[in-house]
Design a protein around this motif. Structure first.
Motif, PDB file in Angstrom:
ATOM      1  N   PRO A 123      -7.281   6.193  -1.107  1.00  0.00           N
ATOM      2  CA  PRO A 123      -6.202   5.263  -0.724  1.00  0.00           C
ATOM      3  C   PRO A 123      -6.120   4.064  -1.662  1.00  0.00           C
ATOM      4  O   PRO A 123      -7.089   3.720  -2.341  1.00  0.00           O
ATOM      5  CB  PRO A 123      -6.588   4.823   0.698  1.00  0.00           C
ATOM      6  N   TYR A 124      -4.954   3.430  -1.675  1.00  0.00           N
ATOM      7  CA  TYR A 124      -4.757   2.192  -2.448  1.00  0.00           C
ATOM      8  C   TYR A 124      -5.127   0.994  -1.562  1.00  0.00           C
ATOM      9  O   TYR A 124      -4.822   1.008  -0.369  1.00  0.00           O
ATOM     10  CB  TYR A 124      -3.293   2.071  -2.898  1.00  0.00           C
ATOM     11  N   PRO A 125      -5.753  -0.054  -2.122  1.00  0.00           N
ATOM     12  CA  PRO A 125      -6.250  -0.146  -3.505  1.00  0.00           C
ATOM     13  C   PRO A 125      -7.536   0.658  -3.692  1.00  0.00           C
ATOM     14  O   PRO A 125      -8.409   0.656  -2.828  1.00  0.00           O
ATOM     15  CB  PRO A 125      -6.497  -1.643  -3.683  1.00  0.00           C
ATOM     16  N   GLY A 126      -7.623   1.320  -4.838  1.00  0.00           N
ATOM     17  CA  GLY A 126      -8.711   2.260  -5.046  1.00  0.00           C
ATOM     18  C   GLY A 126     -10.069   1.639  -5.280  1.00  0.00           C
ATOM     19  O   GLY A 126     -11.094   2.279  -5.014  1.00  0.00           O
ATOM     20  N   SER A 148       0.813  -1.218   0.000  1.00  0.00           N
ATOM     21  CA  SER A 148       0.000   0.000   0.000  1.00  0.00           C
ATOM     22  C   SER A 148       0.846   1.267   0.000  1.00  0.00           C
ATOM     23  O   SER A 148       0.487   2.261  -0.626  1.00  0.00           O
ATOM     24  CB  SER A 148      -0.950   0.002   1.205  1.00  0.00           C
ATOM     25  N   ARG A 149       2.001   1.245   0.685  1.00  0.00           N
ATOM     26  CA  ARG A 149       2.823   2.452   0.730  1.00  0.00           C
ATOM     27  C   ARG A 149       3.493   2.758  -0.609  1.00  0.00           C
ATOM     28  O   ARG A 149       3.975   3.869  -0.828  1.00  0.00           O
ATOM     29  CB  ARG A 149       3.880   2.344   1.828  1.00  0.00           C
ATOM     30  N   VAL A 156      -8.457   5.288 -11.262  1.00  0.00           N
ATOM     31  CA  VAL A 156      -9.403   6.376 -11.005  1.00  0.00           C
ATOM     32  C   VAL A 156      -9.399   6.724  -9.520  1.00  0.00           C
ATOM     33  O   VAL A 156      -9.546   7.891  -9.144  1.00  0.00           O
ATOM     34  CB  VAL A 156     -10.816   5.997 -11.498  1.00  0.00           C
ATOM     35  N   GLY A 157      -9.204   5.714  -8.675  1.00  0.00           N
ATOM     36  CA  GLY A 157      -9.089   5.981  -7.242  1.00  0.00           C
ATOM     37  C   GLY A 157      -7.946   6.942  -6.949  1.00  0.00           C
ATOM     38  O   GLY A 157      -8.079   7.867  -6.142  1.00  0.00           O
ATOM     39  N   ARG A 158      -6.813   6.745  -7.632  1.00  0.00           N
ATOM     40  CA  ARG A 158      -5.667   7.647  -7.453  1.00  0.00           C
ATOM     41  C   ARG A 158      -6.007   9.051  -7.946  1.00  0.00           C
ATOM     42  O   ARG A 158      -5.625  10.052  -7.321  1.00  0.00           O
ATOM     43  CB  ARG A 158      -4.440   7.104  -8.195  1.00  0.00           C
ATOM     44  N   LEU A 159      -6.717   9.131  -9.088  1.00  0.00           N
ATOM     45  CA  LEU A 159      -7.108  10.448  -9.617  1.00  0.00           C
ATOM     46  C   LEU A 159      -7.998  11.198  -8.631  1.00  0.00           C
ATOM     47  O   LEU A 159      -7.956  12.429  -8.541  1.00  0.00           O
ATOM     48  CB  LEU A 159      -7.849  10.277 -10.951  1.00  0.00           C
ATOM     49  N   LEU A 160      -8.803  10.447  -7.882  1.00  0.00           N
ATOM     50  CA  LEU A 160      -9.725  11.058  -6.922  1.00  0.00           C
ATOM     51  C   LEU A 160      -9.090  11.238  -5.545  1.00  0.00           C
ATOM     52  O   LEU A 160      -9.754  11.685  -4.606  1.00  0.00           O
ATOM     53  CB  LEU A 160     -11.000  10.204  -6.803  1.00  0.00           C
ATOM     54  N   GLY A 161      -7.806  10.858  -5.432  1.00  0.00           N
ATOM     55  CA  GLY A 161      -7.110  11.023  -4.163  1.00  0.00           C
ATOM     56  C   GLY A 161      -7.516  10.022  -3.106  1.00  0.00           C
ATOM     57  O   GLY A 161      -7.388  10.292  -1.900  1.00  0.00           O
TER      58      GLY A 161
END
Length: 353
Positions: free
Chosen positions: A182-185, A42-43, A175-180
């Motif tokens: 956490p992983y996994p999105g 995750s990090r 898309v989760g990353r684009l929306l800010g």
């Protein structure tokens, strides 16, 4: 007179970041234990192959021991070993396959190197019972979006379509990353989408119209959709115009689910199939489950989706496919079998040359 017990199959899963062991007798799941290294990745914002391989090495023996203990069985009770030999990360596959070879050799039992993706469909047999003579399987996860025509889960699987770029789960993570988020999105986008309006934004449905649909009737493409989301966010951030993250997530989620269900329903009608099985990590997505249940019910097609615990990578799916191969009399794999990160989905198991 008591019927003899069916063979006990030990299933081993290690294609990515989950180390899974399960014991299956016939179509009965006795135990399923999974160790995940997700927190270690995750990090980094994604799976690191070297970290995953080391995690499998560390978890292999403890997870095996826990599975045997929970089932109150020993290795001497095992009649066959099944292991995912592809597709997946080469390092992760190698750890699991090497361990499976050692176990099969030491115990003097047959070894089955099976297809991880087909296993995602096979696991449903442990939940909903024997499969019909023919069915469709939609396997959707972080790495795969595949549509399969299954004439026999042990020997006759035809790949009708696949992702041409991003898989459904992969698109959700991006898309989760684009929306800010956490992983996994994926799970975070799914939860956020429930708060939004799925009709707020008309995001594109890839390969569903015109010549593209004609050339790729059963293939999937989510890269363009991901790009459309990125451009929408950039445009609003550049102009300072407010937008709803929940609406973006909901509209994006609706587009993905719509494409998956529409193409699967079309394939079911054209191939005259009355049952559809949906599996893989992304089959846990709430909107996909809702939309599939609604549309397949309207079409009079049986829908089978395993409980969420069997959607992510696990040993039960590998043991289930191994058990099906054993029951069908398929020849075991050679002890020198090699892992195959690009294992074709028409190959349910690795058989002697």
């Amino acid at each position: 007179m008591t019927e003899p017990l069916q063979p006990l199959v030990l299933g081993i899963e290690s294609t990515c970041d989950e180390t899974g062991f399960a014991l299956v007798r016939g179509r009965e799941l006795l135990v399923d234990v999974t160790a995940s290294s997700m927190d270690e990745h995750s990090r980094f914002g994604g799976i690191v192959p070297e970290v995953a391989s080391r995690a499998h090495l560390e978890a292999f023996v403890p997870t095996l021991r826990e599975a045997l203990s929970r089932a109150d069985l020993t290795l001497e009770d095992v009649d066959a070993v099944a292991v995912a030999s592809g597709p997946g990360l080469v390092g992760s596959l190698t750890v699991g396959t090497a361990g499976a070879k050692a176990l099969a050799l030491a115990l003097g039992v047959p070894l089955y190197g099976v297809n991880h993706v087909v296993g995602h469909a096979a696991v449903d047999e442990l939940v909903d019972g024997p499969f019909p003579e023919r069915f469709l399987a939609l396997v959707v996860s972080g790495g795969h979006s595949s549509l399969l025509l299954v004439n026999d889960i042990a020997s006759d699987v035809v790949e009708l379509g696949q992702t041409l770029d991003d898989a459904a789960g992969e698109a959700f993570d991006k898309v989760g990353r684009l929306l800010g988020l956490p992983y996994p999105g994926g799970p975070h986008v799914d939860r956020l989408a429930r708060e939004g309006n799925p009709e707020a934004i008309a995001f594109p449905r890839g390969l569903t119209e015109g010549r593209a649909a004609a050339r790729h009737p059963y293939d999937f493409s989510f890269s363009g959709l991901k790009t459309a989301v990125a451009r929408y966010l950039e445009a609003h951030e550049d102009s300072g115009e407010p937008y709803s993250k929940a609406d973006v997530a909901a509209s994006f989620s609706e587009a993905v689910a719509d494409v998956l269900v529409t193409k699967t329903l079309r394939a079911a009608r054209i191939h005259d199939v009355g049952t559809v099985v949906i599996g893989g990590g992304f089959s846990a997505n709430s909107r996909l489950r809702e939309l599939a249940a609604q549309r397949f019910a309207e079409a009079g097609i049986e829908l089978r989706i395993p409980p969420i615990r069997y959607c992510t990578d696990n040993g039960a799916m590998i043991a289930a496919l191994g058990s099906a191969l054993l029951r069908a009399g398929v020849a075991p794999s050679p002890l020198d079998l090699a892992v195959d990160s690009q294992m074709p989905l028409s190959l349910t198991s690795v058989v002697p040359r």
